[in-house]
Enzyme design. Structure first.
Site, PDB file in Angstrom:
ATOM      1  CG  HIS A  52      30.428  -7.168  12.032  1.00  0.00           C
ATOM      2  ND1 HIS A  52      31.620  -6.503  11.869  1.00  0.00           N
ATOM      3  CD2 HIS A  52      29.931  -7.342  10.775  1.00  0.00           C
ATOM      4  CE1 HIS A  52      31.838  -6.297  10.578  1.00  0.00           C
ATOM      5  NE2 HIS A  52      30.824  -6.789   9.889  1.00  0.00           N
ATOM      6  CG  HIS A  76      27.465  -4.343   6.630  1.00  0.00           C
ATOM      7  ND1 HIS A  76      27.553  -4.023   7.952  1.00  0.00           N
ATOM      8  CD2 HIS A  76      28.379  -5.323   6.416  1.00  0.00           C
ATOM      9  CE1 HIS A  76      28.494  -4.755   8.522  1.00  0.00           C
ATOM     10  NE2 HIS A  76      29.007  -5.568   7.613  1.00  0.00           N
ATOM     11  CD  GLU A  80      27.317 -12.734   0.959  1.00  0.00           C
ATOM     12  OE1 GLU A  80      26.628 -12.147   0.102  1.00  0.00           O
ATOM     13  OE2 GLU A  80      28.129 -13.640   0.692  1.00  0.00           O
ATOM     14  CG  ASP A  81      26.252 -13.126   6.519  1.00  0.00           C
ATOM     15  OD1 ASP A  81      26.676 -13.746   5.528  1.00  0.00           O
ATOM     16  OD2 ASP A  81      26.946 -12.355   7.191  1.00  0.00           O
ATOM     17  CG  ASP A 143      32.336  -4.989   6.679  1.00  0.00           C
ATOM     18  OD1 ASP A 143      32.011  -5.485   7.776  1.00  0.00           O
ATOM     19  OD2 ASP A 143      32.491  -5.664   5.643  1.00  0.00           O
ATOM     20  CG  ASP A 263      60.803  13.171   9.574  1.00  0.00           C
ATOM     21  OD1 ASP A 263      60.047  13.946   8.989  1.00  0.00           O
ATOM     22  OD2 ASP A 263      61.219  12.108   9.059  1.00  0.00           O
TER      23      ASP A 263
HETATM   24 MN    MN Z   1      30.457  -7.088   7.725  1.00  0.00          MN
END
Ligand code: MN
Length: 722
Positions: A52, A76, A80-81, A143, A263
């Site tokens: 990812h 990134h 967080e993870d 992201d 169009d």
């Molecule tokens: Mn992400």
């Protein structure tokens, strides 16, 4: 299944292609770091998680962003993870990269919990305001694009909610940042999840007409190409069907089926120079019939997101209308990747992107969508996001407030009833002071009470929004007229004294109508009230009548000093106290020092209870505090009164049998009314009694005090100080 190696390779390819200036060794190091951190994590489809961030970095590279952004994209999700820390990333990859990662993490944590349309603009602005560095938003959009592309493994529920969020927040942001290509993809994929049937029908139609469409586009392309070669203009021509969501939206808006739609086709001609753009335009209008009213010159007047092109719509000989966009290669780059493209030209040229951010900020502010270029030019404001702060209610509603706002502003922004009943505030679940400035993304909760006393005047200094200020003033205006009058009178007369004018000139009945006319008030009290609640400053009011008052003051035969010029005082009927220069004001006697007639006294203009009267020697009287200086007023006892006043003695004594009886006997023989006696032990054989009783004046009080001092065992008798 997708592998790490595939993604790594294709990311590197995009970097080499679009960002040749990037330091690849650094990129490799970031990949190794992130891979190690995400080692044990898997995506929903079972592939390793690192795929990812690599895919996001690839999209970032495609847009032509700089090294820091690519590193930020690779890292990134680390904060967080994983167990990564800001410091670790800063140490290894520099503080800019660490800040980008932290910025993306903060945006990730913003809860999207509302679907009210009016909230979306605020949410989008909060995103921008929270990311001090615009590259944070760019990475976040990339992201989201990758997450959108890989949504098939999510639950149906999640697909829908994420797609709504993409439509409401990310696609408009991409649009505003000029990233057309990403915006289209975000919209098309989201549509697929939000209206699968509508999307399928549209796709089926386009598929069924693909050959026809290709043939048409081909013929137009070659017609144009032939002409350009003939006149010697070097250019490239691309034909395309407009993107699915834009067709879908037009069908909805115009309530038409796809066959009826005007169009569907758009052609793009890219040339080398601006003069060529206009030359090509001439040839297009020569080759085809112009559809009136559709020509737009975004080259001379670019769109808010710096998009530049010539647009025209024409009709070919088979009666099918199509749009033609004409632009240079540089304009094309900006059209596709917007702000991101801007970096491509900037990186390595100069240090510090501060100017760029300002540029970015300015262009973001336009809230126009596809409107005419002329309009937005007038709506540009500088640094709009520096002026605003975006916070959440506990229920997830976004509120936009002026920067520097406090919980008080927030409370009044919700409702004046909330503000007036406010007794406390929580920010992010912690008790906060009333004056704590709110930060972007804070969750703010106001604690209210039915027994709240209402706002205090200090709030006017703490709050930062006009809304709150107005509502607080309104409250004072309605609830506290008496106090406002006293307060305003004192400030106004303060102004007069500063200018050497005696307040007594205001008593001049002949002058009064002139003054009121100049002041634009019905009565002086009305004006005092206005000053008191803050609707008018004393300085301003004085300014209106300065001339008249100065003249009137000069006419007085013997100029007196302000202290001697007290006008004939009047007193509140039953209080027994005269407040200098103030008529009919509520009087109360302070509980701390319980003054009685004969004591030297002073008045204090309170919040809400008129004037409170203290003894001059009360420990709460502090004339030196400049903040309070305007509120102390001269008061005196009115001669005619002969009523009892409540006061208090503190009596220290040795703890001997019968001493309380002796004290009670003195009070009894003095014929005073006793309202309260309490006693307590100070030490093993010392005690203290507090006696509250009524006397007419200080002489009577002193007589009683002397009698008490003669009681055997009494050590001291003091006036009470609570
Ligand atoms: Mn992400």
């Amino acid at each position: 299944m997708e592998t790490f190696a595939d993604h790594y390779e294709s990311m590197r390819k995009q970097i080499l292609l679009h960002c040749p200036q990037v330091d690849m060794a650094l990129v490799d190091r970031a990949v190794a770091y992130a891979e190690n951190k995400h080692r044990d994590q898997k995506r929903k489809d079972g592939s390793p998680y690192i795929i990812h961030p690599l895919a996001v970095a690839e999209i970032v590279a495609e847009t032509g962003l700089d090294t820091d952004s690519i590193l930020g994209a690779i890292l990134h999700d680390c904060l967080e993870d994983t167990d990564s820390t800001y410091d670790e990333i800063a140490r290894q990859f520099g503080s800019t990269v660490a800040e980008l990662v932290e910025g993306v993490t903060k945006l990730t944590r913003v809860q999207y919990s509302t679907q009210e349309q009016q909230q979306m603009e605020n949410l989008r602005k909060m995103f921008l305001a929270m990311s001090k560095d615009i590259r944070v938003v760019l990475i976040k959009i990339c992201d989201r694009l990758h997450n959108t592309r890989t949504m098939e493994y999510q639950t149906r529920e999640k697909q829908i909610s994420k797609s709504r969020e993409t439509m409401d927040i990310y696609a408009p942001l991409a649009h505003r940042l000029g990233m057309q290509k990403i915006k289209w993809e975000l919209e098309d994929i989201s549509l697929k999840y939000l209206d699968p049937d509508g999307y399928e029908q549209l796709m089926a139609f386009l598929d069924a007409h693909k050959e026809e469409a290709d043939r048409f586009m081909h013929s137009i392309q070659s017609t144009i190409m032939t002409r350009l070669s003939a006149v010697g203009i070097h250019g490239s021509i691309y034909g395309r069907i407009k993107h699915v969501y834009s067709i879908y939206r037009k069908m909805q808006q115009q309530k038409k089926t796809i066959d009826e739609l005007y169009d569907l086709y758009a052609f793009r001609i890219i040339v080398d120079t601006i003069p060529d753009c206009y030359n090509v335009l001439g040839h297009i209008h020569d080759l085809f019939n112009l559809v009136p009213g559709r020509f737009k010159d975004y080259i001379s007047t670019p769109k808010p997101n710096y998009y530049q092109s010539l647009h025209t719509t024409v009709i070919g000989k088979d009666g099918i209308p199509f749009e033609v966009q004409i632009r240079t290669w540089e304009m094309h780059e900006t059209a596709e990747y917007g702000i991101a493209a801007h970096w491509k030209y900037k990186e390595g040229i100069e240090g510090g992107n501060e100017k760029d951010f300002e540029w970015v900020r300015r262009l973001l502010e336009s809230q126009q969508e596809e409107n005419d270029a002329e309009d937005y030019i007038h709506s540009l404001k500088v640094d709009m996001f520096d002026d605003e702060v975006f916070v959440f209610t506990p229920k997830g509603k976004v509120m936009s407030l002026p920067a520097g706002s406090t919980p008080i502003d927030f409370a009044y922004a919700i409702h004046s009833g909330v503000g007036n009943a406010m007794v406390g505030a929580k920010i992010n679940n912690r008790i906060a002071s009333f004056d704590q400035p709110l930060a972007n993304g804070d969750i703010v909760e106001i604690l209210t009470s039915k027994t709240a006393k209402g706002p205090s005047r200090d709030w006017l200094k703490i709050c930062n929004s006009n809304q709150a200020r107005t509502k607080i003033k309104q409250w004072f205006k309605h609830e506290k007229r008496e106090e406002n009058v006293a307060h305003g009178k004192s400030s106004f007369e303060g102004e007069l004294r500063r200018a050497g004018i005696s307040p007594s000139v205001l008593q001049d009945q002949e002058l009064l109508p002139t003054l009121l006319k100049k002041l634009a008030f019905e009565s002086l009290d009305d004006m005092y009230a206005a000053i008191g609640y803050g609707g008018l400053t004393a300085v301003k009011a004085f300014g209106r009548v300065r001339e008249e008052l100065t003249k009137a003051n000069r006419k007085k035969d013997t100029p007196k000093t302000p202290t001697q010029t007290a006008a004939k005082p009047s007193s509140h009927k039953d209080s027994g106290v005269v407040v200098e220069d103030i008529e009919s004001v509520m009087i109360k006697f302070s509980r701390c020092c319980t003054p009685v007639p004969g004591d030297e006294i002073i008045g204090f203009i309170t919040k809400g209870y008129g004037v409170s009267v203290h003894r001059r020697d009360c420990r709460n009287v502090n004339l030196n505090d400049p903040k309070m200086a305007g509120r102390w007023v001269r008061v005196s006892w009115s001669a005619e009164e002969d009523k009892p006043f409540s006061t208090t003695f503190e009596i220290d004594s040795i703890d001997r049998d019968g001493i309380w009886i002796d004290i009670a006997t003195v009070l009894n023989s003095s014929k005073v009314r006793v309202s309260e006696i309490s006693a307590r032990e100070l030490s093993a054989n010392h005690g203290r009694a507090i006696v509250t009783f009524e006397v007419k004046n200080v002489q009577e009080l002193e007589t009683i005090r002397n009698k008490m001092r003669q009681i055997d065992g009494v050590l001291d008798v003091r006036r009470g100080q609570n």
